[in-house]
Design an enzyme around this catalytic site. Structure first.
Site, mmCIF file in Angstrom:
data_model
loop_
_atom_site.group_PDB
_atom_site.id
_atom_site.type_symbol
_atom_site.label_atom_id
_atom_site.label_comp_id
_atom_site.label_asym_id
_atom_site.label_seq_id
_atom_site.Cartn_x
_atom_site.Cartn_y
_atom_site.Cartn_z
ATOM 1 C CE LYS A 8 80.909 -22.286 2.968
ATOM 2 N NZ LYS A 8 79.656 -23.010 3.297
ATOM 3 C CG ASP A 138 84.731 -25.237 4.029
ATOM 4 O OD1 ASP A 138 85.642 -25.545 4.819
ATOM 5 O OD2 ASP A 138 83.738 -24.559 4.369
#
Length: 276
Positions: A8, A138
């Site tokens: 990401k 995350d």
């Protein structure tokens, strides 16, 4: 069973306040990119490994003990609640480590999803997110693996309509390690005047002047080579460029494929991908 954990990028990153527990509250957008590791699990035949699983890593070299790897931790976390058989884990690392790309977190989340599918554990998406969050702030993002506006310490997710489908991302990773402690060293927490999601709703051409990564303030003076990569991305036509997370990778978003990008960034880890 083989799965492909993806990376990401952070689009914008505001350090908004220091928390009583010493951590910091953030505002950022996590956006998945098609840069992938490969993860395979298989049942163990013969002698059962001490940890209940056996890990083999190829590709990028990882420091640390196998039991500290997040995929092993993910297996052992689910093993506490389910009667999982011993497994061999094969991990091909392509996503650079220490780059602000979430590679380890993605591997962990995909491990949980793979175990759920392979052994029919019946975990809901929400339950897989709950397990993933216990492994890292995350990690849970990679369960749904769709753009989110993240707050808290990067663990509270909100819907984000941002779509960069069809655009190209050029990702550059220099051979520089940026410690999280160094990245926070010169950052003064401050809540921005405008919400990040509002800024990102504007044309991408405006982001250069409005969407910031607060960590660049402390990282760029200490590592000017990283700042120079960002400048070069703009020089070759990026609509927006930024460091991801606390670094050291830098990405540029382009409207079309970039020719000769490998030559421009010769000597660096350099990948170009179409966003989905």
């Amino acid at each position: 069973m083989i799965v492909y954990p993806n990376a990401k990028i952070n689009i914008g990153l505001n350090v908004v306040e220091r928390r009583p527990d010493g951590y910091h509250n953030l505002e950022t957008v996590f956006y998945p990119i098609p840069l992938q590791d490969a993860l395979e699990i298989e049942d163990v035949e013969g002698e059962v490994p001490e940890m209940g699983c056996r890990l083999k890593v190829v590709g990028a070299v990882l420091d640390g003990r196998p039991e500290d790897n997040l995929v092993v931790k993910a297996y052992r976390l689910l093993k506490q609640d389910f009667d999982l058989p011993p497994v061999n884990i094969y991990l091909y690392k392509h996503i650079p480590t220490g780059a602000g790309l979430g590679g380890g977190s993605s591997d962990a989340a995909f491990m949980i999803k793979s175990l759920n599918d392979r052994y029919h554990l019946g975990l809901s998406t929400e339950k897989m997110e709950e397990y993933s969050a216990r492994l890292g702030a995350d990690c849970a993002f990679f369960v749904k693996n769709a753009p989110v506006f993240a707050t808290g310490i990067g663990n509270e997710f909100h819907e984000c309509p941002l779509s960069l489908k069809g655009k190209m991302v050029v990702l550059i990773k220099p051979d520089i390690h940026v410690s999280t402690k160094d990245a926070y060293a010169l950052v003064t927490p401050q809540r921005p005047e405008r919400l990040l999601t509002d800024l990102l709703s504007q044309p991408i051409e405006t982001w250069k002047d409005t969407v910031v990564n607060d960590f660049e303030r402390s990282v760029f003076p200490k590592y000017p080579e990283i700042a120079a990569i960002k400048d070069k991305l703009y020089d070759i036509g990026a609509q927006y460029a930024s460091m991801s997370g606390s670094g050291s990778s830098v990405y540029g978003i382009f409207d079309k494929p970039v020719e000769f990008v490998d030559e421009v960034f010769s000597g660096y880890f350099c990948r170009q991908r179409e966003l989905e």
